[in-house]
Write an enzyme that holds these catalytic residues in place. Structure first.
Site, mmCIF file in Angstrom:
data_model
loop_
_atom_site.group_PDB
_atom_site.id
_atom_site.type_symbol
_atom_site.label_atom_id
_atom_site.label_comp_id
_atom_site.label_asym_id
_atom_site.label_seq_id
_atom_site.Cartn_x
_atom_site.Cartn_y
_atom_site.Cartn_z
ATOM 1 N N GLY A 81 0.692 -0.970 0.072
ATOM 2 C CA GLY A 81 -0.032 -0.241 -0.036
ATOM 3 C C GLY A 81 0.566 0.811 0.028
ATOM 4 N NE ARG A 145 -2.033 -4.618 -0.799
ATOM 5 C CZ ARG A 145 -1.846 -3.893 0.243
ATOM 6 N NH1 ARG A 145 -0.968 -4.733 0.539
ATOM 7 N NH2 ARG A 145 -2.153 -2.872 0.764
ATOM 8 C CG ASP A 176 3.250 -9.655 5.027
ATOM 9 O OD1 ASP A 176 3.853 -11.289 5.684
ATOM 10 O OD2 ASP A 176 2.389 -9.640 4.102
ATOM 11 C CE LYS A 202 4.518 -0.064 2.496
ATOM 12 N NZ LYS A 202 3.286 -0.665 1.542
ATOM 13 C CB THR A 203 3.145 -0.082 6.494
ATOM 14 O OG1 THR A 203 1.478 -0.578 6.704
ATOM 15 C CG2 THR A 203 3.538 -0.424 8.313
ATOM 16 C CG ASP A 205 -1.142 -1.160 8.479
ATOM 17 O OD1 ASP A 205 -1.902 0.397 7.186
ATOM 18 O OD2 ASP A 205 -2.201 -1.486 7.995
#
Ligand code: FBP
Length: 552
Positions: A81, A145, A176, A202-203, A205
């Site tokens: 994402g 992805r 992941d 990165k993320t 979240d």
């Protein structure tokens, strides 16, 4: 192409590097730290990563650059994402690579990991890369992805690298993707390809963090963007005084984003999935908790409020997880066709009732019909319910409405309840990176190249001491295997990076817990306003409340 005035102004922004990387490429040397061990399952991880396990952690410091002067051809991918700042990781990587040797080359593989497999790429030049400096988005090369995890895929990647003379791959991704980066690094080492792999965290979240990685990039900008909007909604609520707003915020699993937004805005309610799971809270208990706040505020004449709901909440409700598992089983394989062939919702309901256990049926029965139907409509390619598509903000507002109706009938509540719904997710993932993310990402990319230049493989670009001004940040690298443990995934034991959930004994949650009773009943809203890119440092260079509390 028309360019906004802000974008033009942001092109001029020079991201801040950690002090130790500011002296020019010729003045960066390596300081070796201690050998590392994985966070758990050491013997198993060591056996799976014989070539890359146990390496030393390193930091960079000022001193004569002793790296080999070979020409570098580097490939980079964006994975998963979008997160604000991805462009700056690539800009930092490019600038360090060109400053080291103008003959060095940077390939950007398009559309995520699949670009590497399909050999679809751009070669970066100044004119192209300069259009993306300090901008949000991943459109510089796109993302995807596709998972890079099989030996066959690794062999294809090795061929692509050989074809272009690539000496290193940088993978910008979440837990992941960085797990896969570690496996690819081991493969390259085992097959003597001479290609290095470096990861970048990165993320939005915020769930890729640990004692070494203080935060993943993008979390800062995304949470500031959501907090601005939540603050605006709170001000509207406090002005009109007639709506309860249920705001779902992104975060596939962990509730870091919701917690950070709550710390910034002080809403009446914020659910934390990890707490719901730890206390084994039922849907009815959660509903009661929210309805208590609505009723207490109504008693003061305040028929308005704001509730933040994390995207991943339902998976943390134990009874809901069981229900989902049973529905997946109920519709497995051809049984789904039989279900879909039933002519009416009544027939389908009877089928469901006959197939679920009594306990799960009791949970199913209290759900609003729109949510019941969602559970059977949206399936992923494996036929499973897509939990992330469940409109949990609507689920809870509908359940609160029913709860309040029962209270009213019993004479315990006299207020009015009118709910509005919002989902804040994609709005924050491609925002112009805050100064923090612009600086952090540029540093991660610059640092990633230094790791390549010094020959490291299977390392994560690490920049720490982030709650301090950038000149005090510490740059270095950490073997990815240090973050790994064994987990059961899709029926197999796999080495993976441990996902970081909200810690209920951590300072950010403790602060929230100590204040939320007051916030639930009083009106203590904070209005953070928009991210500021120009102006005083105390406004423009703020880090997240999460980071500030963790490092206090
Ligand atoms: P990453 O873990 O890849 O960074 O993505 C996180 C996320 O933004 C989640 O917050 C959200 O649930 C998900 O991506 C949405 O995915 P998609 O972009 O595929 O709809």
């Amino acid at each position: 192409m028309k360019i906004s005035p802000l974008q033009l102004a942001r092109y001029q922004y020079q991201p801040k590097l950690p002090g130790m990387l500011r002296n020019g490429i010729s003045e960066i040397c390596v300081k070796n730290g201690d050998p590392t061990e994985s966070v758990a399952d050491q013997e198993k991880i060591k056996a799976l990563f014989p070539n890359t396990y146990g390496k030393n952690e390193i930091t960079f410091q000022k001193g004569a650059n002793t790296s080999a002067a070979k020409k570098q051809v580097v490939g980079v991918i964006l994975s998963g994402g979008q997160a604000p700042g991805g462009h700056n990781v690539i800009c930092g990587l490019y600038d360090a690579l060109k400053a080291t040797n103008p003959e060095n080359v940077l390939y950007g593989f398009k559309g995520g990991p699949s670009g590497l497999l399909e050999d679809s790429y751009v070669i970066f030049e100044d004119d192209y890369i300069n259009q993306f400096r300090n901008t949000g988005g991943f459109d510089i090369i796109g993302s995807g992805r596709t998972k890079l995890e099989t030996e066959e895929q690794f062999a294809v990647v090795a061929e692509v690298c050989k074809k272009h003379g690539i000496t290193a791959i940088v993978i910008i991704g979440g837990d992941d993707s960085n797990t896969n980066a570690a496996v690819l690094a081991e493969y390259f080492a085992a097959h003597n390809t001479g290609v290095q792999v470096i990861g970048c965290p990165k993320t939005i979240d915020g769930d890729l963090k640990n004692e070494d990685i203080e935060c993943s990039f993008g979390f800062d900008t995304a949470t500031k963007t959501y907090s601005e909007i939540i603050g605006n909604i709170q001000r509207d609520a406090n002005s009109a005084k007639k709506y309860w707003h249920f705001v779902k915020v992104m975060g596939r699993s962990a509730s870091h984003v919701a917690l950070e937004a709550a710390l910034q805005t002080q809403p009446n309610i914020c659910l934390i999935g990890e707490e719901v799971a730890a206390k084994k809270m039922s849907l009815a208990q959660i509903t009661d908790y929210i309805a208590d706040s609505v009723a207490a505020r109504a008693a003061k004449g305040w028929n308005f409020g704001v509730a933040i709901i994390p995207e991943g909440i339902v998976e943390f409700v134990p009874e809901f997880s069981v229900l989902i598992a049973e529905i997946n089983e109920l519709l497995a394989g051809e049984k789904a066709d039989a279900f879909n062939a039933l002519p009416s919702w009544e027939d389908k309901y009877a089928f469901i009732k006959a197939g679920l256990t009594e306990a799960s049926m009791a949970v199913f029965a209290i759900l609003p019909q729109s949510i019941q139907q969602q559970l059977f409509l949206e399936r992923d390619p494996h036929g499973n319910v897509q939990v992330s598509l469940i409109e949990s903000e609507k689920l809870f507002s509908a359940m609160v409405k029913e709860n309040l109706a029962a209270r009213k009938a019993a004479g315990n509540y006299k207020g009015k309840f009118s709910a509005l719904h919002h989902f804040l997710g994609y709005e924050g993932r491609c925002a112009f990176p805050s100064n923090f993310d612009a600086d952090y990402c540029y540093s991660l990319g610059y640092n990633a190249f230094m790791l390549i230049q010094y020959g490291f493989n299977g390392y994560l670009s690490k920049v720490s001491n982030l709650s301090k001004p950038a000149d005090e940040w510490i740059a270095g690298g950490m073997p990815i295997t240090k973050m790994m443990n064994m987990e059961r995934r899709h029926g197999h034991d796999k080495p993976v990076i441990r996902k970081a959930l909200v810690e209920l004994d951590g300072a950010p949650f403790k602060f929230f817990e100590a204040n939320r009773e007051t916030w639930a009943v009083e009106t203590c809203y904070v209005y953070p306003g928009a991210i500021q890119y120009f102006g005083p440092s105390e406004v423009c260079d703020l880090t997240t409340r999460t980071l500030a509390l963790e490092k206090a």
